[in-house]
Design an enzyme around this catalytic site. Structure first.
Site, PDB file in Angstrom:
ATOM      1  N   PHE A 529     -29.451  18.259 -22.329  1.00 21.89           N
ATOM      2  CA  PHE A 529     -29.573  19.427 -22.922  1.00 21.89           C
ATOM      3  C   PHE A 529     -30.763  19.640 -23.584  1.00 21.89           C
ATOM      4  O   PHE A 529     -31.082  20.828 -23.828  1.00 21.89           O
ATOM      5  CB  PHE A 529     -28.278  19.467 -23.785  1.00 21.89           C
ATOM      6  CG  PHE A 529     -28.537  18.713 -24.954  1.00 21.89           C
ATOM      7  CD1 PHE A 529     -29.136  18.850 -26.241  1.00 21.89           C
ATOM      8  CD2 PHE A 529     -27.779  17.350 -24.939  1.00 21.89           C
ATOM      9  CE1 PHE A 529     -29.467  18.174 -27.370  1.00 21.89           C
ATOM     10  CE2 PHE A 529     -27.972  16.496 -25.939  1.00 21.89           C
ATOM     11  CZ  PHE A 529     -28.946  16.869 -27.210  1.00 21.89           C
ATOM     12  N   LYS A 547     -29.376  20.099 -33.238  1.00 19.17           N
ATOM     13  CA  LYS A 547     -29.283  19.946 -31.668  1.00 19.17           C
ATOM     14  C   LYS A 547     -29.694  21.036 -30.918  1.00 19.17           C
ATOM     15  O   LYS A 547     -28.894  22.065 -31.217  1.00 19.17           O
ATOM     16  CB  LYS A 547     -27.953  19.507 -31.052  1.00 19.17           C
ATOM     17  CG  LYS A 547     -27.756  19.011 -29.856  1.00 19.17           C
ATOM     18  CD  LYS A 547     -26.439  18.148 -29.414  1.00 19.17           C
ATOM     19  CE  LYS A 547     -25.216  18.729 -29.778  1.00 19.17           C
ATOM     20  NZ  LYS A 547     -24.056  18.015 -29.145  1.00 19.17           N
ATOM     21  N   ASP A 649     -14.874  13.489 -23.325  1.00 12.96           N
ATOM     22  CA  ASP A 649     -15.813  12.789 -23.239  1.00 12.96           C
ATOM     23  C   ASP A 649     -16.107  11.726 -24.164  1.00 12.96           C
ATOM     24  O   ASP A 649     -16.913  11.441 -24.895  1.00 12.96           O
ATOM     25  CB  ASP A 649     -17.233  13.808 -23.173  1.00 12.96           C
ATOM     26  CG  ASP A 649     -18.534  13.206 -22.648  1.00 12.96           C
ATOM     27  OD1 ASP A 649     -18.362  12.223 -21.911  1.00 12.96           O
ATOM     28  OD2 ASP A 649     -19.422  13.618 -23.278  1.00 12.96           O
TER      29      ASP A 649
END
Length: 877
Positions: A529, A547, A649
């Site tokens: 990403f 992030k 995940d």
């Protein structure tokens, strides 16, 4: 003859003073030392209780104007000591004229923030000051700038030129008339004390032919003319030591105060270094006029860590400064480590505001040996981001150790940051805004009937202006809401609205400040990403992980929205907290709490792709506690919320660790809300996504996602923790066979030898094996997993309390037993780079890829350009 000798001695003394004025610690330069308490009775003196210094009245014909008491008055304050007990309030300009010798002077101004005079409130005192041709203050209000401190001392430095013999301090109040906030005129200026100290020539303001290092571009030099420059002290710190007050600033008696640096260190704080015995006895420790001996005798360093740990870290300080100015940054060094005996034995890089200001900095080389004080000067430009407000900018300083030194560490003894006047000879900035909306508390002094009419008009105008302002704000909020709604509904019009009331929305400019404009040196992780940066918000008070989605990527938008939607309404001790987000100018940025110990995977004992060891290896107790904390976080998702949430995940890189080793589940970009209990449907039909090695085979085969898919992934992670092998190398059929045959100890991480009881190992293997059953109905719930891990922890702690080491298993002893795979299939050892795997994964488009054959060890993780939550190479978040 006698007169010739006297003349010769005089010449020698004068030569010593002028040739080495900087290193002379005498008071020869201190021809001026004035302490003026404004408001003391005319021509009187008074002694301070705290330090014994004697203050004289400002009502003195030697420097005060004859009209002083016509345009001002003295007043008393409820303060404990001078000079704050009395002050001077003025409603017109006052000029103090001091006859001084040429040279550099410290001008210190003293203010009591909670001043009270008649009906004028603390936030209404506005004072401007021009010192010769330099603007030092412009409508300065001590109350708004106090930050809760009981008093304020401002320190400036200007140079009295040779053709000047006077220092003119012109104090001015706010201009008369109607103020911008609508209140009537009558605001005042005020000051409590003025101090003037001479300092050595060349100590701070060097001649224009002396070049400073430009931290913005170290290849270029930086110069300024001392006659055209003024400075203001922003910070002066005794790094690694305690506060040094003005009485102990021994070089030359300049009466500087050195604060401790504790409040400005961010991240890893390192340790304080006390004076080395060699330093105490050294002849080189006399110091210089640059800083007192006590400052050079202490330092802050990273501490006695391994070279591998220190090489991955920085020692960082962050300061809040006024944007739009240059800053002189002075660093004080003194080599105090007896292990350093020559050059190239302690080498470091210096970063100022993210810029590599100096490479291969060697204290021994710069100073010339052990225990010799030295300082280095740099100038950094802090760009203006909004000249109409008083908002601060973050200025960082970082030291990073380098090889080849045998002492892999950094050291800093002192630090000074001084603001440099701009080309208009200005150092002043606007006040922070006054937040109170109580306009009735403004000055209500009776005035004439004409003024009463004017005041009525002012009130009416204020009401109308206020209504217009409210209308503009409502309109702006409405437009912002429409834009926000449009942004998120365009991604998925069927998705419910986000619960953003528990989540802050940051502007892109705030994020740039927090990360020093996405400084590459602050990167702490990266993935498909984009990158993760360490940042600071709230004026440097809070460390965060930022992030940022790669702006060139068209993927990850749905994961970004899901992460916000999920974490903005989830709060649990074992879930990482989402602090906020930014969705401005095409950016997709998430801001999380900072987890200084990184991921669980970072601390398992297997080696990374470069063959170097990862961080501190976890003990068995730590692993058990981390597994239990992670299980509790997942249990909360599965049963502690209004709707079942499936993480989808679960893996060791998505378990983050705080400074106390508390485990927190992170990365909810793939999460899904499970089926409602009243629907009778036990699964969610969805496209298969996940990480290679952890993916539930039944989910892959049927496309039916349940909470038991998280349980399967968690079981894989349990074996990963036990065996210290990446999930893609675990070879689950072999591990399961070893457990079934009772020889699980043959595949356990050898570093855990003597730490696990045989009973605890058996129970751990049992619950892990149940979690990875092919049939999801045979897998336990996360509640059952939590109870099992709690029981194991009790077993382990009970055995440890007995002190019987015979109960612990030795995993370094291997026998010739072979596990084999399921159905008798042969398998290969963990040490090879190929392993049998039936796991599946996803490519960058989300399509399924299956492998029932051997797969290589390269690129075993799923490529996750489409998965915003994926993290690779993560050190701390």
């Amino acid at each position: 003859m006698h007169n010739c000798i006297k003349l010769l001695i005089l010449i020698i003394v004068w030569s010593c003073i002028t040739s080495d004025a900087f290193n002379d610690t005498s008071d020869a330069f201190n021809d001026t030392s004035l302490l003026i308490n404004c408001g003391l009775p005319v021509s009187t003196q008074s002694k301070s209780i705290s330090d014994g210094r004697v203050w004289q009245s400002d009502d003195d014909p030697d420097f005060a104007p004859s009209y002083l008491n016509t345009v001002s008055t003295s007043f008393s304050e409820n303060a404990d000591d001078l000079p704050y007990k009395v002050g001077r309030v003025f409603w017109s300009d006052i000029t103090y004229t001091f006859t001084l010798t040429p040279g550099p002077k410290f001008i210190r101004l003293y203010f009591f923030p909670n001043v009270s005079f008649n009906n004028t409130l603390p936030h209404q005192f506005l004072t401007s000051l021009v010192a010769n041709s330099f603007t030092l203050l412009d409508k300065f209000n001590p109350f708004l700038n106090s930050q809760g401190k009981p008093f304020i001392i401002l320190e400036f430095l200007i140079f009295i030129q040779n053709d000047e013999d006077n220092l003119n301090l012109i104090f001015s109040p706010e201009s008369p008339g109607i103020l911008s906030n609508g209140s009537p005129d009558g605001l005042h200026g005020y000051v409590n004390g003025i101090e003037i100290e001479s300092i050595p020539d060349g100590l701070y303001l060097n001649d224009s032919n002396l070049i400073y290092t430009d931290a913005n571009d170290p290849e270029m030099g930086y110069t300024f003319d001392k006659d055209l420059t003024a400075l203001q002290t922003a910070y002066r710190l005794n790094v690694g030591g305690e506060i040094v007050d003005e009485r102990n600033d021994n070089p030359g008696g300049m009466k500087r105060k050195w604060d401790a640096d504790e409040d400005y260190v961010v991240g890893e704080r390192g340790i304080k270094l006390e004076p080395d015995p060699k330093w105490v006895s050294s002849k080189n420790n006399s110091g210089t006029n640059a800083a007192p001996k006590i400052v050079y005798g202490t330092a802050r360093s990273m501490g006695d860590n391994s070279a591998e740990i220190n090489l991955k870290r920085d020692l960082t300080w962050v300061f809040q400064v006024d944007p739009g100015f240059d800053y002189l940054v002075r660093l004080h060094f003194c080599e105090l480590d007896a292990n350093v005996t020559g050059i190239d034995e302690r080498v470091m890089n210096l970063y100022i505001d993210g810029n590599l200001a100096e490479e291969d900095l060697d204290i021994w080389y710069e100073a010339g040996g052990f225990g010799i004080p030295v300082y280095k000067d740099y100038v950094i430009t802090v760009p203006a981001h909004n000249p109409t407000t008083a908002s601060k900018a973050a200025l960082s300083l970082a030291l990073r150790p380098l090889r080849p030194g045998r002492v892999i560490d950094v050291s800093l003894s002192g630090l000074e940051i001084l603001k440099v006047s701009d080309t208009a000879r200005n150092l002043a900035v606007p006040n922070p805004p006054y937040n109170s909306t109580d306009t009735t508390s403004l000055n209500q002094t009776p005035i004439s009937a004409k003024s009463s009419i004017r005041k009525t008009l002012i009130i009416i105008g204020s009401v109308i202006t206020g209504l217009l302002l409210v209308s503009v704000i409502i309109l702006a909020l409405f437009r912002s809401r429409l834009q926000y709604k449009k942004l998120f509904t365009s991604a998925n019009s069927s998705r419910p609205s986000l619960q953003t009331d528990l989540c802050r929305r940051f502007s892109l400019s705030q994020i740039r400040v927090a990360t020093h404009d996405f400084d590459q040196n602050l990167i702490i992780g990266r993935g498909g990403f984009g990158k993760v940066y360490k940042g600071c918000i709230d004026g440097g008070a809070t460390d965060v992980a930022v992030k940022r989605l790669n702006s060139t990527s068209k993927q990850g938008e749905q994961e970004f929205l899901t992460e916000i939607e999920m974490l903005s309404r989830l709060r649990h001790r074992h879930l990482v907290s989402l602090i906020g987000y930014c969705d401005e100018k095409g950016e997709m940025i998430l801001i999380y709490e900072y987890m200084p110990r990184g991921t669980l995977r970072d601390h398992l004992s297997y080696r990374d792709t470069k063959g170097t060891s990862n961080n501190q290896v976890l003990s068995w107790n730590q692993r058990l506690m981390i597994c239990l904390g992670s299980a509790r976080g997942l249990e909360y998702l599965h049963g502690g919320t209004k709707q079942l949430i499936i993480h989808r995940d679960v893996k060791s890189t998505n378990i983050l660790l705080d400074d106390k080793w508390t485990a927190k589940v992170s990365d909810f970009g793939l999460s899904k809300v499970g089926p409602a209990s009243d629907t009778g449907v036990g699964h969610v039909s969805t496209i298969v996504k996940g990480s290679f090695g952890y993916l539930d085979p039944e989910y892959y085969q049927r496309g039916q996602l349940t909470e038991k898919s998280d349980v399967y992934s968690f079981g894989v992670m349990l074996f990963e923790v036990l065996c210290a092998r990446p999930a893609v190398e675990l070879n689950l059929p072999k591990v399961r066979a070893c457990y079934t045959k009772g020889i699980l100890y043959t595949v356990v991480d050898p570093t855990l030898t003597g730490q696990i009881t045989s009973e605890c190992l058996s129970k751990f293997g049992e619950i892990a094996e149940l979690c990875i059953r092919a049939n999801r109905d045979e897998r336990p719930s996360m509640r059952d997993v939590v109870l099992s891990l709690e029981f194991m922890l009790t077993l382990q702690q009970t055995a440890e309390n007995t002190g019987d080491i015979s109960l612990m298993v030795d995993f370094t002893i291997r026998n010739n037993a072979t596990c084999g795979g399921e159905n008798g299939a042969s398998t290969i050892s963990f040490g090879e780079n190929v392993c049998e795997s039936r796991a599946v994964g996803v490519d960058t488009q989300g399509s399924i890829m299956v492998s029932n054959t051997a797969v290589t060890n390269s690129h075993m993780e799923v490529k996750s350009g489409s998965v915003f939550s994926e993290i690779f190479d993560l050190r701390a978040r």
